[in-house]
Write a protein that holds these residues in place. Structure first.
Motif, short mmCIF file in Angstrom:
data_model
loop_
_atom_site.label_atom_id
_atom_site.label_comp_id
_atom_site.label_asym_id
_atom_site.label_seq_id
_atom_site.Cartn_x
_atom_site.Cartn_y
_atom_site.Cartn_z
N UNK A 221 11.36 -122.50 -97.41
CA UNK A 221 10.00 -122.48 -97.93
C UNK A 221 10.02 -122.70 -99.45
N UNK A 222 9.09 -123.54 -99.92
CA UNK A 222 8.91 -123.78 -101.35
C UNK A 222 7.52 -123.26 -101.73
N UNK A 223 7.47 -122.34 -102.68
CA UNK A 223 6.23 -121.67 -103.05
C UNK A 223 5.60 -122.34 -104.27
N UNK A 224 4.31 -122.74 -104.13
CA UNK A 224 3.62 -123.41 -105.23
C UNK A 224 2.18 -122.92 -105.33
N UNK A 225 1.54 -123.08 -106.49
CA UNK A 225 0.12 -122.72 -106.60
C UNK A 225 -0.74 -123.73 -105.84
N UNK A 226 -1.87 -123.25 -105.37
CA UNK A 226 -2.90 -124.16 -104.84
C UNK A 226 -3.72 -124.63 -106.03
N UNK A 227 -3.64 -125.92 -106.33
CA UNK A 227 -4.40 -126.44 -107.47
C UNK A 227 -4.93 -127.83 -107.14
N UNK A 228 -6.01 -128.18 -107.80
CA UNK A 228 -6.66 -129.48 -107.56
C UNK A 228 -5.69 -130.63 -107.81
N UNK A 229 -4.81 -130.47 -108.78
CA UNK A 229 -3.93 -131.57 -109.17
C UNK A 229 -2.79 -131.82 -108.18
N UNK A 230 -2.46 -130.81 -107.35
CA UNK A 230 -1.29 -130.97 -106.47
C UNK A 230 -1.57 -130.75 -104.99
N UNK A 231 -2.73 -130.20 -104.62
CA UNK A 231 -2.94 -129.80 -103.23
C UNK A 231 -2.84 -130.99 -102.27
N UNK A 232 -3.33 -132.16 -102.67
CA UNK A 232 -3.29 -133.32 -101.78
C UNK A 232 -1.87 -133.85 -101.66
N UNK A 233 -1.14 -133.88 -102.76
CA UNK A 233 0.27 -134.29 -102.71
C UNK A 233 1.08 -133.34 -101.83
N UNK A 234 0.80 -132.05 -101.96
CA UNK A 234 1.54 -131.06 -101.16
C UNK A 234 1.27 -131.24 -99.67
N UNK A 235 0.04 -131.59 -99.32
CA UNK A 235 -0.28 -131.83 -97.91
C UNK A 235 0.38 -133.10 -97.39
N UNK A 236 0.52 -134.08 -98.27
CA UNK A 236 1.06 -135.39 -97.88
C UNK A 236 2.59 -135.38 -97.80
N UNK A 237 3.23 -134.67 -98.71
CA UNK A 237 4.69 -134.77 -98.86
C UNK A 237 5.49 -134.49 -97.59
N UNK A 238 5.28 -133.37 -96.88
CA UNK A 238 6.12 -133.12 -95.70
C UNK A 238 5.99 -134.19 -94.63
N UNK A 239 4.79 -134.75 -94.49
CA UNK A 239 4.57 -135.79 -93.48
C UNK A 239 5.35 -137.06 -93.83
N UNK A 240 5.37 -137.41 -95.11
CA UNK A 240 6.13 -138.60 -95.54
C UNK A 240 7.62 -138.36 -95.35
N UNK A 241 8.08 -137.17 -95.70
CA UNK A 241 9.50 -136.86 -95.57
C UNK A 241 9.96 -136.86 -94.12
N UNK A 242 9.08 -136.49 -93.19
CA UNK A 242 9.44 -136.48 -91.78
C UNK A 242 9.60 -137.88 -91.19
#
Length: 424
Positions: A27-48
């Motif tokens: 698990x990687x812990x990060x803040x929920x923020x406007x600048x990163x929330x969409x990237x965070x949602x996208x990243x695991x799907x791209x990596x898979x």
């Protein structure tokens, strides 16, 4: 068992011998923020989509089949004002197949986390574009789940730009700004800079535990990072925010957001949680019994208490012309909680109901993992049995005291305007 491997990297063992499978997760812990929330949602799907060794989803699937049908999951999970990006593999325990499958699983996790398919310019453009389209559809498709949609909108109205107020899938308007390069830069930030938790859940020998700490936890560099601390929602004594959104459906949805102002690690929290169960968190709750069953004012009426943020959400599906009657009856039952109009049988039955739910967490490796991760983020050391013990100690007077701190903040009414037919 918790061990601090190095700065910002922890290893946790959850021993459990009754399962035929083990689970290893990062698990990687990060803040929920406007600048990163969409990237965070996208990243695991791209990596898979692919790694340097297994370049397509088909290759990954075939390899998982070779590992006795192991399952690999990756995604995001919100935790108050923060979120976690996770990678997890569940596989058959070594003793049942007579070989060291755990080593192959660790190698696979390392491959996914440290060797995603990418070049000098970032992630593979084709994979990125495909996942951006999938995420766009998921964000825009939220409206198709009206119950979730109205709670997300209510949360947004209550907390605005705070992390907890954001839909964890992100914002569709942010997707065009995400490129292969800046998403890959975000990936490197996640791997190198954020708080890491590694969980091993199941049955592991001492030798295997040491291997996990060395070969998995040991791969991460030290980092000066910790958990995201959530600011609890404190009632402000202000006028209730009322929002009406019209939509062409038959069944209207009502979501009432409440702020509780109770610290999630305090003794009071257990009274709030038990009170939430009595109020609307069980099939015999006040809302279910009165709003739905006796008065037939709603198709459903329930309460969800959110520990991290100290909020409560009342959700109801109603006919449009029954809005006021349903709302008024919800208030009647809420005021009964505040005045102490609670029977001994309601308290006893709700304790039994919650105890059964807590015990059921022990029946799944992932549910135990999620519980202990949440405990770590809140800096709370309690076990599941401690949760049961504290809940069973709660008195009616403590419930009333907790509920008298709770205030309605926002009423979000998704008003159905269709005369017949239409989407529910």
């Amino acid at each position: 068992m918790i061990q601090h491997i190095k700065n910002g990297v922890d290893f946790r063992l959850i021993p459990a011998q009754k399962f035929k499978t083990n689970v290893i997760s990062v698990f990687f812990n990060i803040p929920l923020s406007k600048s990163t929330v969409t990237k965070a949602a996208l990243l695991p799907s791209v990596m898979k989509r692919g790694t340097e060794k297994h370049k397509t989803m088909n290759e990954i699937s075939k390899y998982l089949d070779e590992l006795y049908s192991a399952t690999l999951r990756a995604g995001i999970r919100s935790k108050g004002d923060g979120e976690v990006i996770y990678f997890t593999v569940e596989y058959i325990r070594d003793k049942f197949i007579g070989e060291n499958l755990t080593q192959k699983i660790v190698d696979l996790l390392k491959e996914f986390i440290f060797c995603p398919l990418a070049g000098d310019d970032g992630f593979v453009e084709e994979y990125l574009n495909g996942e951006k389209e999938n995420l766009k559809n998921a964000i825009e498709g939220l409206i198709n789940d009206k119950k979730e949609y109205v709670e997300v909108k209510c949360r947004e109205a209550m907390f605005g730009g705070e992390g907890y107020g954001m839909f964890e899938a992100g914002f569709a308007e942010e997707l065009p700004n995400i490129t292969s390069k800046n998403l890959y830069d975000f990936y490197k930030h996640i791997i190198n800079d954020t708080k890491v938790d590694i969980f091993a859940s199941g049955d592991f020998s001492d030798e295997t535990v040491e291997m996990l700490k060395t070969e998995l936890a040991g791969e991460f560099e030290p980092r000066d990072s910790g958990y995201v601390k959530t600011k609890i929602a404190v009632p402000e004594g202000k006028e209730i925010n009322r929002i009406v959104e019209e939509i062409a459906v038959v069944q209207s949805k009502l979501c009432i957001g409440l702020k509780c102002g109770i610290e999630p690690t305090s003794k009071e929290y257990y009274a709030l949680m038990l009170g939430g169960c009595i109020f609307g968190g069980s099939p015999f709750s006040k809302l279910f019994t009165n709003v739905r069953e006796k008065l037939s004012l709603a198709y459903y009426a329930s309460v969800r208490t959110e520990r991290f943020k100290s909020t409560m959400f009342i959700s109801s599906g109603i006919e449009t012309d029954k809005y006021q009657a349903a709302y008024d009856e919800i208030l009647v039952q809420f005021n009964k909680m505040k005045s102490g109009d609670i029977t001994d049988s309601e308290v006893v039955n709700s304790k039994l109901y919650l105890t059964n739910g807590f015990n059921s967490m022990k029946d799944g490796l992932r549910t135990m993992e999620d519980y202990y991760l949440s405990q770590a983020i809140m800096d709370n050391k309690g076990e599941i049995d401690d949760l049961i013990e504290m809940t069973n100690k709660v008195t009616k007077e403590e419930i009333v005291e907790a509920f008298n701190k709770v205030e309605i903040d926002t009423v979000y009414f998704l008003k159905g305007c269709a005369s017949d037919g239409g989407d529910e």
